[in-house]
Design an enzyme around this catalytic site. Structure first.
Site, PDB file in Angstrom:
ATOM      1  CE  LYS A  70      -4.451  -1.759   2.353  1.00  0.00           C
ATOM      2  NZ  LYS A  70      -5.157  -1.843   3.611  1.00  0.00           N
ATOM      3  CB  ALA A 130      -0.833   3.452  14.904  1.00  0.00           C
ATOM      4  N   GLY A 131      -2.044   1.048  11.939  1.00  0.00           N
ATOM      5  CA  GLY A 131      -1.111   0.344  11.275  1.00  0.00           C
ATOM      6  C   GLY A 131      -2.117   1.497  10.045  1.00  0.00           C
ATOM      7  N   GLY A 132      -1.677   0.837   8.997  1.00  0.00           N
ATOM      8  CA  GLY A 132      -2.736   1.386   7.254  1.00  0.00           C
ATOM      9  C   GLY A 132      -3.641   1.755   8.403  1.00  0.00           C
ATOM     10  CG  ASN A 153       0.658   1.184  18.120  1.00  0.00           C
ATOM     11  OD1 ASN A 153      -0.891   0.205  17.380  1.00  0.00           O
ATOM     12  ND2 ASN A 153       1.493   0.585  18.093  1.00  0.00           N
ATOM     13  CB  THR A 155       4.797   0.311  19.608  1.00  0.00           C
ATOM     14  OG1 THR A 155       4.788  -0.876  19.415  1.00  0.00           O
ATOM     15  CG2 THR A 155       6.365   1.204  19.780  1.00  0.00           C
ATOM     16  N   PRO A 156       3.798   2.748  21.750  1.00  0.00           N
ATOM     17  CG  PRO A 156       3.944   3.906  23.951  1.00  0.00           C
ATOM     18  CD  PRO A 156       3.943   2.727  22.710  1.00  0.00           C
ATOM     19  CD  GLU A 157       8.753   7.438  18.857  1.00  0.00           C
ATOM     20  OE1 GLU A 157       9.267   7.489  17.874  1.00  0.00           O
ATOM     21  OE2 GLU A 157       8.196   7.664  19.759  1.00  0.00           O
ATOM     22  CG  LEU A 224     -11.221  -1.462  10.354  1.00  0.00           C
ATOM     23  CD1 LEU A 224     -12.220  -0.845  12.165  1.00  0.00           C
ATOM     24  CD2 LEU A 224     -10.466  -0.674  10.758  1.00  0.00           C
TER      25      LEU A 224
END
Length: 283
Positions: A70, A130-132, A153, A155-157, A224
């Site tokens: 993507k 926090a992915g696509g 997320n 992983t907060p970063e 989702l």
């Protein structure tokens, strides 16, 4: 019958065994009596450039783009449409007189799924992941007037990077953090969107990140995950008198928009939905 006049569409990604898109689109083509077909194109990352050029040369009408292409495919297209440019990812390509245009119908699919049950404008939105898919939903809902968006997320970063990208491109200040902030964030949310794979087949009994005890009446809960159609998260939403929105709605509406982009026609929504549900119920 497939002939030299048949219009070809499809999906490219790696791997492709899980895709329901061929079932949904081919059902729509048959229903409308269109001489079109939708086929899977397995494309490894190292072959992506050659695949795009090959599809262009072969006169394919368009394709959906899925994992892992993507973002990488942006390098090989000529034009990127609307919100897709902000998101930095496309899931739909249209080949038009040698020009390759990219679109992101995940974004519009997320919006339409929510707008069936609520208004996004002025709403407080909590996004898990926090992915696509999270990127597509976050940018689209910010553009459509959400009052505030919180991205949490594991992983907060990664959540921070998405929030900063929204600030840079939209001037929208999203909040972000880790899953330890879920409890407080759910309380103030009007819409909860879970973009994580928690509860996806075959791990259908995994405990969701948000249980009924944290939800409140009227909270819109969009999972989702679409297999199973009624996930543990959505069952928890029902227990809490929240409003469940199945992942099949976003899957359906992103497909509807792609169909319009390729054909210029409105697809038969009920036919596409029935085709999806028949397969999912069988599984």
């Amino acid at each position: 019958m497939i002939t030299g006049k048949t219009h070809v569409t499809g999906i490219m990604g790696h791997p492709l065994g899980h895709s329901l898109s061929p079932i949904m689109h081919n059902a729509a083509f048959r229903s409308l009596g269109m001489d079109w077909i939708y086929v899977p194109f397995p494309v490894k990352p190292e072959n992506l450039k050659a695949a795009v050029e090959g599809l262009r040369a072969l006169g394919v009408e368009g394709v959906n783009v899925t994992i892992p292409h993507k973002e990488a495919v942006l390098e090989y297209i000529d034009d990127i449409h609307g919100t897709a440019a902000l998101i930095g990812a496309v899931n739909t390509l249209k080949f038009d007189d040698g020009t390759v245009r990219g679109y992101n119908t995940d974004a519009s699919g997320c919006l339409r799924a929510l707008e069936e049950v609520t208004s996004v404008e002025g709403s407080s939105v909590l996004i898990l992941g926090a992915g696509g898919a999270a990127r597509a939903c976050a940018f689209q809902l910010a553009e459509k007037g959400a009052s505030d968006i919180t991205i949490l997320n594991r992983t907060p970063e990664k959540a921070r990077l998405l929030a900063e990208d929204m600030a840079d491109k939209l001037g929208f200040e999203a909040s972000y953090g880790g899953y330890e902030l879920i409890q407080g964030s759910v309380k103030s949310a009007d819409i909860l969107i879970d973009t994580t794979p928690v509860g996806m087949h075959p791990h259908t009994d995994d405990r969701p990140l948000v249980g009924a005890e944290l939800m409140h009446e009227g909270l819109v809960v969009h999972d989702l995950v679409y297999n199973p159609q009624r996930t543990v998260l959505l069952r928890e939403a029902e227990r809490a008198s929240a409003i469940p929105v199945s992942g099949i709605r976003m899957l359906l509406y992103q497909g509807v928009e792609a169909f319009r982009i390729w054909t210029g026609r409105d697809p038969p929504l009920d036919v596409m939905e029935d085709a999806l549900k028949r397969v999912l119920n069988r599984d």
